[in-house]
Design an enzyme around this catalytic site. Structure first.
Site, short mmCIF file in Angstrom:
data_model
loop_
_atom_site.label_atom_id
_atom_site.label_comp_id
_atom_site.label_asym_id
_atom_site.label_seq_id
_atom_site.Cartn_x
_atom_site.Cartn_y
_atom_site.Cartn_z
N VAL A 94 -11.04 3.29 -3.43
CA VAL A 94 -10.73 2.79 -4.77
C VAL A 94 -11.76 1.72 -5.11
O VAL A 94 -11.88 0.71 -4.39
CB VAL A 94 -9.29 2.22 -4.86
CG1 VAL A 94 -9.03 1.68 -6.27
CG2 VAL A 94 -8.25 3.29 -4.50
N HIS B 249 -10.35 -4.90 -3.05
CA HIS B 249 -8.97 -5.19 -2.63
C HIS B 249 -9.00 -5.61 -1.17
O HIS B 249 -9.72 -5.03 -0.35
CB HIS B 249 -8.07 -3.97 -2.81
CG HIS B 249 -8.67 -2.69 -2.32
ND1 HIS B 249 -9.60 -1.98 -3.05
CD2 HIS B 249 -8.48 -1.99 -1.17
CE1 HIS B 249 -9.97 -0.90 -2.38
NE2 HIS B 249 -9.31 -0.89 -1.22
N ASP C 1 0.85 -1.19 0.00
CA ASP C 1 0.00 0.00 0.00
C ASP C 1 0.89 1.24 0.00
O ASP C 1 1.89 1.30 0.73
CB ASP C 1 -0.92 -0.01 1.23
CG ASP C 1 -2.06 0.97 1.08
OD1 ASP C 1 -3.23 0.52 0.94
OD2 ASP C 1 -1.81 2.21 1.09
N ILE C 2 0.50 2.22 -0.78
CA ILE C 2 1.29 3.45 -0.91
C ILE C 2 1.26 4.29 0.38
O ILE C 2 2.15 5.10 0.62
CB ILE C 2 0.79 4.28 -2.13
CG1 ILE C 2 1.88 5.18 -2.67
CG2 ILE C 2 -0.48 5.04 -1.83
CD1 ILE C 2 1.56 5.76 -4.05
N ASN D 132 -12.90 -3.09 2.52
CA ASN D 132 -13.85 -2.02 2.80
C ASN D 132 -14.89 -1.94 1.68
O ASN D 132 -14.56 -2.19 0.52
CB ASN D 132 -13.10 -0.68 2.90
CG ASN D 132 -12.10 -0.67 4.03
OD1 ASN D 132 -12.32 -1.30 5.05
ND2 ASN D 132 -10.99 0.03 3.86
N HIS E 164 -7.11 -5.58 2.16
CA HIS E 164 -6.02 -4.96 2.90
C HIS E 164 -5.43 -6.04 3.81
O HIS E 164 -6.18 -6.69 4.55
CB HIS E 164 -6.54 -3.86 3.83
CG HIS E 164 -7.02 -2.63 3.15
ND1 HIS E 164 -6.22 -1.53 2.96
CD2 HIS E 164 -8.23 -2.30 2.63
CE1 HIS E 164 -6.91 -0.58 2.36
NE2 HIS E 164 -8.14 -1.02 2.16
P1 5GP Z 1 -9.72 1.73 0.41
O1 5GP Z 1 -9.72 3.08 1.08
O2 5GP Z 1 -10.44 1.80 -0.92
O3 5GP Z 1 -10.17 0.60 1.26
O4 5GP Z 1 -8.19 1.43 0.11
C1 5GP Z 1 -7.51 1.94 -0.98
C2 5GP Z 1 -6.05 1.78 -0.66
O5 5GP Z 1 -5.31 1.94 -1.86
C3 5GP Z 1 -5.53 2.82 0.33
O6 5GP Z 1 -4.99 2.16 1.47
C4 5GP Z 1 -4.50 3.60 -0.48
O7 5GP Z 1 -3.38 3.99 0.29
C5 5GP Z 1 -4.13 2.61 -1.57
N1 5GP Z 1 -3.72 3.25 -2.81
C6 5GP Z 1 -4.38 4.24 -3.48
N2 5GP Z 1 -3.72 4.56 -4.59
C7 5GP Z 1 -2.62 3.78 -4.63
C8 5GP Z 1 -1.55 3.66 -5.57
O8 5GP Z 1 -1.47 4.34 -6.58
N3 5GP Z 1 -0.59 2.73 -5.29
C9 5GP Z 1 -0.66 1.93 -4.18
N4 5GP Z 1 0.33 1.07 -4.01
N5 5GP Z 1 -1.65 2.02 -3.27
C10 5GP Z 1 -2.62 2.94 -3.50
#
Ligand code: 5GP
Length: 121
Positions: free
Chosen positions: A96, A100, A30-31, A87, A102
């Site tokens: 996103v 996915h 995760d970024i 989520n 986590h």
């Molecule tokens: P969500 O909030 O949808 O459950 O999680 C999305 C996750 O994707 C977040 O933890 C966010 O840091 C990660 N994320 C968003 N954009 C990128 C990206 O471009 N690269 C990577 N490696 N992670 C990303």
């Protein structure tokens, strides 16, 4: 089919720290890590939310958990433990819209998340 930043990562159009890849799934760091170890396991098929998982996707979603466990064993944190969570939509904290998993590890994690959020305020 909807396209998100994760489609670009799958297609190698943008870089990611890839931990695992096969024909069905991709795992990458995760970024914006929320634990000492934080990576995402995603299906290559762009399923938008948990609500959009079709009957034919059930094996793919199970596969994501299998990949998470393989990486946990390989990296040596399987026995200590970890959280694998997905989520869904706004109240679930999804940002996103390509499902996915986590995977968070490397320290004892708080529970429940709602209480954590209250404490943080
Ligand atoms: P969500 O909030 O949808 O459950 O999680 C999305 C996750 O994707 C977040 O933890 C966010 O840091 C990660 N994320 C968003 N954009 C990128 C990206 O471009 N690269 C990577 N490696 N992670 C990303």
């Amino acid at each position: 089919m909807s396209e998100t930043i994760f489609t670009k990562i799958i297609n190698k159009e943008i870089p990611a720290d890839i931990l695992y890849e096969d024909e069905l799934a991709l795992a990458f760091s995760d970024i914006n890590p929320q634990a000492p170890i934080h990576f995402l396991v995603i299906p290559k098929k762009p399923i938008v939310t948990i609500n959009d998982i079709a009957p034919e996707d059930k094996a793919i979603v199970g596969h994501l958990y299998w990949v998470a466990a393989q990486i946990a064993k390989e990296k040596g944190f399987a026995e200590d433990g970890y959280r694998a969570v997905m989520n869904c939509n706004e109240n679930g904290g999804q940002t996103v819209y390509h499902i996915h998993l986590h995977v968070l590890a490397g320290k004892p994690l708080g529970w429940p998340p709602y209480q954590e959020r209250l404490k943080a305020k």
